[in-house]
Design an enzyme around this catalytic site. Structure first.
Site, PDB file in Angstrom:
ATOM      1  N   TYR A  57     -66.167  46.179  -8.814  1.00 19.89           N
ATOM      2  CA  TYR A  57     -65.632  47.518  -8.621  1.00 19.89           C
ATOM      3  C   TYR A  57     -65.965  48.410  -9.818  1.00 19.89           C
ATOM      4  CZ  TYR A  57     -62.787  45.037  -5.126  1.00 19.89           C
ATOM      5  OH  TYR A  57     -62.358  44.252  -4.077  1.00 19.89           O
ATOM      6  N   HIS A 142     -65.728  36.025  -4.407  1.00 20.87           N
ATOM      7  CA  HIS A 142     -65.885  37.363  -3.851  1.00 20.87           C
ATOM      8  C   HIS A 142     -67.109  37.473  -2.939  1.00 20.87           C
ATOM      9  CE1 HIS A 142     -65.590  41.969  -4.858  1.00 20.87           C
ATOM     10  NE2 HIS A 142     -65.222  41.683  -3.621  1.00 20.87           N
TER      11      HIS A 142
END
Length: 333
Positions: A57, A142
């Site tokens: 992110y 992830h």
């Protein structure tokens, strides 16, 4: 304070409503430092005590911004999750990250997939440094969609080792699909999985196997992207469903759900937040938020009661199958 749930057989607890920190890293459009700081602070003030981030992110921006607020809070009072699988390597090519990663930040690094044991440990070390903390409560693999066997063969065992060492409290995987998450539940000793967009008012694919397996095995699920990227927040023309323009049939379906919600004195957003919590395997919902106003509005929606009659009407109109579990008359909070 927002209620909490304990994850599986761990000592880790999560808020029934969690703060997703991808948007404060400039997801799709810039977010100034002060706006990000105010958003995280507003989440704390609203009683949210679980915060989710990832190196991906904003190329570490999310972790740094989140850490600026959390490092001043008593460490046992909140739960932090981050993710592994992408290492950040310095990059001096200039430009921004919008095309490569979807974040309006300078392209100071590039992402390199790495599910090796060494890569997992290096990723966690980097996250701790950016956060300015000495502990992470939950670590997810992830988006291992295109690296399934690598993640199961090397990445997951590395997390299991870290859990046994007490470095992390709970481990699992976070993805935008249900099938591989089900495999994590059935084939490993995963504590929790983060399922994005797969258990919502418009998409209950997680009911096929993921949620029943999690319930049967005593594992936990966090439901993320409960608005399906926008349509369940506001089903207007051009609304997005899973990050693309929503087809007309889904738009009409969402509009009807909104109408029924309003007829019952509640809102579509309150219903979208409450719905996943009707399943016993779901420990909480996670919502990405980018401003203090957005945080306060989400917290208010989460606390808004959703009457039992609303769920009954959804089923009577075929908008939910009869066997789909639903919350009680006032289960939104």
């Amino acid at each position: 304070m927002i209620a909490t749930s304990r994850l599986a057989s761990t000592d880790v607890t999560v808020s029934r409503l969690s703060f997703g920190a991808a948007p404060i890293a400039g997801l799709f459009e810039p977010v100034p430092d002060q706006q990000a700081y105010e958003a995280v602070t507003a989440a704390w003030d609203a009683g949210i005590r679980t915060f989710d981030t990832a190196p991906h992110y904003g190329l570490g921006v999310s972790e740094r911004r989140l850490g600026e607020v959390l490092r001043d809070k008593p460490r046992p009072s909140y739960t932090l999750s981050t993710k592994v699988g992408r290492l950040l390597e310095p990059y001096d090519g200039g430009g921004d990250d919008l095309a490569a990663g979807g974040f309006a930040v300078p392209a100071t690094h590039r992402r390199v997939w790495d599910f090796t044991a060494d890569g997992v440990r290096r990723s966690i070390e980097g996250s701790l440094e950016r956060l300015g903390l000495d502990q992470i409560d939950i670590v997810y693999l992830h988006d291992p969609d295109d690296h399934e066997e690598w993640a199961f063969r090397e990445g997951y065992p590395a997390l299991e080792q870290l859990r046994s060492e007490g470095v992390v409290g709970a481990i699992g995987a976070g993805m935008n699909q249900a099938e591989m998450l089900t495999r994590f539940i059935t084939d490993t000793d995963t504590d929790v999985v983060l399922a994005a967009g797969r258990y919502t008012l418009l998409d209950q694919i997680a009911l096929k196997a993921l949620l029943p397996e999690a319930e049967a095995r005593g594992r936990s699920v966090i439901a993320a992207a409960v608005y399906n990227s926008g349509i369940l927040a506001e089903p207007r023309p051009g609304a997005t469903y899973n990050y693309t323009t929503a087809p007309d049939d889904l738009l009409a379906r969402a509009r009807r759900i909104k109408e029924l919600a309003e007829q019952h004195g509640t809102t579509l957003r309150a219903a979208a937040l409450a719905f996943p919590l009707g399943h016993p395997a779901v420990a909480g919902v996670l919502v990405g938020m980018r401003s203090a106003d957005q945080v306060r509005d989400t917290a208010q929606q989460f606390a808004t009661p959703v009457p039992a009659g609303f769920w009954a009407d959804l089923k009577s109109e075929g908008l939910l199958a009869e066997d789909v579990p639903v919350p009680g008359a006032a289960a939104a909070g």
